[in-house]
Write an enzyme that holds these catalytic residues in place. Structure first.
Site, PDB file in Angstrom:
ATOM      1  N   PHE A  99       0.828  -1.199   0.000  1.00  0.00           N
ATOM      2  CA  PHE A  99       0.000   0.000   0.000  1.00  0.00           C
ATOM      3  C   PHE A  99       0.868   1.256   0.000  1.00  0.00           C
ATOM      4  O   PHE A  99       0.588   2.232  -0.670  1.00  0.00           O
ATOM      5  CB  PHE A  99      -0.897  -0.042   1.242  1.00  0.00           C
ATOM      6  CG  PHE A  99      -1.917   1.067   1.310  1.00  0.00           C
ATOM      7  CD1 PHE A  99      -3.194   0.860   0.814  1.00  0.00           C
ATOM      8  CD2 PHE A  99      -1.617   2.291   1.854  1.00  0.00           C
ATOM      9  CE1 PHE A  99      -4.145   1.857   0.864  1.00  0.00           C
ATOM     10  CE2 PHE A  99      -2.554   3.302   1.911  1.00  0.00           C
ATOM     11  CZ  PHE A  99      -3.823   3.087   1.420  1.00  0.00           C
ATOM     12  N   VAL A 151       4.401   3.194   6.212  1.00  0.00           N
ATOM     13  CA  VAL A 151       3.626   3.208   7.446  1.00  0.00           C
ATOM     14  C   VAL A 151       4.389   4.020   8.479  1.00  0.00           C
ATOM     15  O   VAL A 151       5.592   3.808   8.684  1.00  0.00           O
ATOM     16  CB  VAL A 151       3.382   1.778   7.975  1.00  0.00           C
ATOM     17  CG1 VAL A 151       2.507   1.817   9.209  1.00  0.00           C
ATOM     18  CG2 VAL A 151       2.739   0.907   6.901  1.00  0.00           C
ATOM     19  N   ASP A 159      -4.033 -12.614   0.863  1.00  0.00           N
ATOM     20  CA  ASP A 159      -2.618 -12.251   0.990  1.00  0.00           C
ATOM     21  C   ASP A 159      -2.126 -12.463   2.416  1.00  0.00           C
ATOM     22  O   ASP A 159      -1.440 -11.614   2.985  1.00  0.00           O
ATOM     23  CB  ASP A 159      -2.398 -10.802   0.558  1.00  0.00           C
ATOM     24  CG  ASP A 159      -0.930 -10.501   0.251  1.00  0.00           C
ATOM     25  OD1 ASP A 159      -0.171 -11.466  -0.010  1.00  0.00           O
ATOM     26  OD2 ASP A 159      -0.538  -9.318   0.259  1.00  0.00           O
TER      27      ASP A 159
END
Length: 851
Positions: free
Chosen positions: A548, A551, A662
């Site tokens: 994504f 973080v 996943d």
């Protein structure tokens, strides 16, 4: 008496001399075998002789075993209830045609059944290459001369060509019964047998308890064994007035196969000899729905549902309280009573179900000559009739009739049609079911209107996207950037404008994001709050990066520590994945799932705000040499069990069935107390209530954790996650990645290395050598065994996560024997990383077209 003993000694001596001079496959009245002599079939496939199982305490048996397989693998035992204790033993053919075992004291230990015809002095008994020991009354060896054969008296094994069933004319019943234990051939508790009556059906019983039923034979298949057919095997069920039996044959003569009743668990298994070992071709029961009458009368089982038990149409649970506690053994009762016998003009009717294992039919009544319409009328005229169906559907044609005048038991649902079963219901109930079906079925006009509307919307969207693309291409990316913490790939921040100042087009785009608030009960955090919490995404606050994006650790105004995932410019996961994760995880609440606290949407910026996990992700522990020492066995076992419970919740207990797609070590986070929490639902999929599998042309996931059917064909299901879980368990135990770990000399990945150790009985060698502290051997063994079950090549052979949790958490739970893992990838030195096909074990694949 002394003369008789002397004759016996001379016979033994003569037989010993004969065996040293030549091998033979035959004994006659003057040619016995004794001691360690054996008969060898003509092609060298089978041996017959005396053997003593390990730990048998000196007990000796006459048996047949494979000649070329070490072990030995015994397929038939003559004197399983009368072991020989005074060795050596002698096998001889008596003058009356019986095969006899004598001990060293010349006492008769065992004798075969009387031959079916008188024998001559030329009679002989021959061991054949199919494993059959045949007595020929005249010594000719022809099929017409058979007076007795071992195939008529099976023990625990069914070989190709053997019959399982009943020969009414000859008065012979052929069952297979397990050994008492692996070292004791005496009859055990588990028996697989035919039960006559109605339609042919085979049952596995443990003592007096029925464990599993094959489903009735409908002329084409055993309706409870949908995967019976195979390219290399031919299966038949014969039913006529003289005999009823099941048998199978093999198309490849060199292939060795045996069908066995297990001695340790109530299970039947088909084994095939492959690559120097017996591989389990299939076994039953395979899942909870294979349990006999699991859902009680008029109930049916479906592994794709949660809970798995449902009532047939027109029926409701007998005890809703018990069903709420997952106890469906009481079954179901009618919603509306039948009108039979009360003079009702409307009467009763029938509702068709067609994706079902047929109800147990041993107490049903079959009529071979009836048509289906005659069957219907016969059922209506009998007030006790509950259902009817065709008795034979071979060749796609319905023939005959079977009527159930008893409760319908042992039904389960499949994804494909088996055959039509007509369930008798009150006509009012049928009218209600039809009305409900019509409400769910849209009219033709409505379908046309929907298609036209959707097509128009898609066309407008296509035109709009084209315009936006052309406009952006002309003007370029000119937006001002906020501090990025040193990450060039992060999308630039834009100061959120006042709604009144946003152009109309941009306001519409922003509204598309705002509509998410209606879908989920999740706070939308302001961008300014995120900037303050993360110190403008300072580099020192970055704690990781995934598919994504980066973080960051942050702290909200109320002091709560959070982890902020910020969509990366280079991320292949875009708006769809972001929305997907928000919608899915906001609906999920479980101790072993990470909690999403909120999200932030500011034009091109997309961020997810999670509870902060102090110990970060699992991969930072199990793949780090320093931290691995800190992860003792008990904690690893608790982590494995926690992940299993989280996955079970997603598959079976949440409001929606979620397929993660996943699951891997980097997507399992550990809180302050090392409690595991599954995270990253960006590519997860939500299944409908009756959906079990799905197909995608865009395979997304991580090599090393992807199941074979998903990686190769794009087919995913709950069993895909089960496969990933199995890989993860082996990684936790070994402290090594599946891809990246290779046994240098053997060229094996972690899965195949674990399989090799399992077969060799060295499972404990898989345990991480850097792990400190003690461990429980039985727990390690059970975890590896369950993991190997999870990574089997066929999805149907992998257990449900509820079964996995049960097997892991309970020492008394039965754990089946695993088969070879599904993806057998050896060392590949040519693996490379790219944006389209990434092979690293911890990197997510984002775009691979199946086939």
């Amino acid at each position: 008496m002394r003369t008789r003993k002397l004759c016996l000694v001379l016979l033994v001596a003569a037989a010993t001399f004969f065996s040293r001079s030549t091998s033979t496959d035959t004994i006659g009245q003057a040619a016995p075998i004794a001691g360690n002599q054996t008969l060898v079939s003509a092609g060298g496939v089978f041996n017959l002789g005396f053997f003593s199982p390990g730990g048998a305490g000196g007990r000796t048996y006459l048996g047949i075993w494979y000649a070329s397989i070490p072990g030995p693998t015994v397929v038939w035992v003559a004197n399983r209830q009368s072991p020989l204790v005074n060795s050596p033993g002698v096998l001889q053919l008596s003058s009356d045609g019986r095969i006899v075992i004598l001990d060293s004291q010349n006492a008769t230990v065992w004798t075969s059944a009387a031959p079916t015809r008188n024998v001559t002095t030329s009679a002989s008994a021959q061991l054949l290459d199919n494993g059959n020991f045949v007595l020929s009354y005249d010594g000719s060896g022809s099929a017409q001369s058979v007076a007795w054969q071992s195939f008529d008296y099976p023990t625990d094994t069914l070989l190709p060509g053997m019959k399982l069933g009943v020969d009414i004319k000859a008065g012979i019943t052929r069952n297979i019964t397990s050994w008492s234990n692996p070292t004791d051939p005496s009859p055990g508790a588990n028996t697989f047998k035919l039960v006559q009556g109605g339609l042919p059906e085979f049952f596995l019983v443990q003592g007096t308890t029925t464990v599993y039923a094959s489903g009735p034979w409908n002329g084409a298949v055993l309706t409870g064994v949908p995967d019976l057919r195979s390219q290399d095997f031919t299966f038949i069920v014969v039913s006529n007035p003289d005999e009823t039996y099941y048998s199978y044959s093999i198309g490849v003569s060199s292939l060795l196969s045996r069908f066995v009743v297990d001695s340790t668990v109530p299970q039947v298994q088909r084994f095939v000899w492959v690559n120097g070992a017996w591989s389990s071709f299939w076994y039953y029961p395979t899942d909870p729905c294979d349990g006999y009458a699991k859902c009680g009368p008029f109930g049916y089982c479906d592994t794709a549902q949660s809970p798995m038990c449902s009532c047939l149409p027109g029926f409701v649970p007998r005890s809703p309280q018990q069903w709420n506690l997952r106890d469906a053994s009481g079954g179901c009762v009618r919603s509306t009573n039948l009108s039979c016998g009360n003079g009702s003009a409307n009467g009763d009717g029938f509702w068709v179900v067609n994706r079902m294992k047929l109800p147990e039919a041993t107490n049903a009544t079959a009529y071979a000559s009836m048509t289906l319409e005659q069957c219907r009328q016969e059922c209506l005229s009998n007030c006790s009739c509950r259902a009817y169906a065709a008795a034979d559907v071979s060749g796609g044609v319905s023939r005959g009739c079977v009527i159930w005048a008893v409760d319908l038991l042992d039904m389960r649902q499949y994804s494909t049609v088996v055959q039509d079963v007509y369930i008798r219901l009150a006509q009012s109930e049928i009218d209600a079911l039809n009305a409900a079906a019509n409400r769910r079925r849209p009219s033709k006009r409505l379908l046309i209107a929907i298609v036209a509307t959707v097509s128009g919307v898609l066309l407008l969207l296509a035109v709009g996207c084209c315009c936006i693309w052309r406009r952006r291409k002309r003007r370029g990316e000119t937006a001002a950037s906020a501090p990025s913490g040193g990450d060039e790939d992060v999308l630039p921040f834009r100061v959120r404008k006042h709604p009144a100042l946003i152009p109309e087009r941009d306001q519409r785009l922003d509204e598309n994001w705002k509509c998410d608030e209606k879908d989920v009960d999740l706070p939308l955090l302001d961008l300014a709050v995120i900037l303050v919490a993360t110190d403008n995404f300072a580099a020192h606050g970055k704690i990781g990066e995934g598919g994504f994006g980066p973080v960051y650790m942050g702290k909200l105004e109320d002091g709560q520590e959070v982890a902020v995932k910020r969509l990366s410019r280079r991320s292949m996961q875009g708006v769809g994945e972001f929305k997907n994760e928000v919608k899915l995880i906001a609906k999920l609440q479980h101790r072993n799932l990470v909690r999403l606290l909120g999200c932030c949407i500011a034009e091109d910026e997309r961020m997810l705000v999670y509870e902060y996990m102090h110990n970060q992700s699992l991969d930072t522990f199990i793949f780090d040499e320093g931290k691995r020492r800190l992860l003792r066995w008990q904690k690893r076992y608790e982590i494995i069990l926690g992940i299993a419970r989280g996955l079970m919740y997603l598959h079976e207990d949440s409001r929606f069935r979620i397929i993660h797609r996943d699951l891997k070590a980097s997507n399992v986070l550990l809180d302050r107390n090392m409690v595991p929490k599954i995270s990253d639902f960006g590519i997860a999929r939500m299944f409908g209530g009756d959906q079990t599998t799905a197909y995608t042309r865009k395979v997304i996931g991580t090599y090393g954790y992807m199941s074979p059917e998903y990686a190769m064909d794009g087919v995913f299901s709950m069993k895909s996650d089960t496969y990933s879980f199995g890989v993860l368990v082996l990684e936790i135990i070994a402290g090594k990645r599946n891809r990246g770990f290779y046994e240098a000399e053997l060229d094996l990945n972690l899965l195949r290395y674990a399989w090799m150790l399992w077969k060799e009985g060295r499972t404990v060698d898989l345990l991480d050598e850097l792990m400190d502290g003690s461990f429980t051997y039985s727990e390690v063994l059970r975890c590896v065994q369950v993991a190997l079950l999870c990574v089997e090549v066929l999805p149907r052979n992998r257990p449900l996560m509820s079964s996995v949790v049960l097997m892991l958490a309970s020492e008394s739970a039965t754990v089946p024997e695993p088969n070879e893992p599904g993806v057998n990838i050896g060392k590949n030195t040519s693996d490379t990383e790219s944006s389209q096909s990434i092979t690293a074990n911890n990197v997510t694949i984002t775009a691979i077209d199946a086939r």
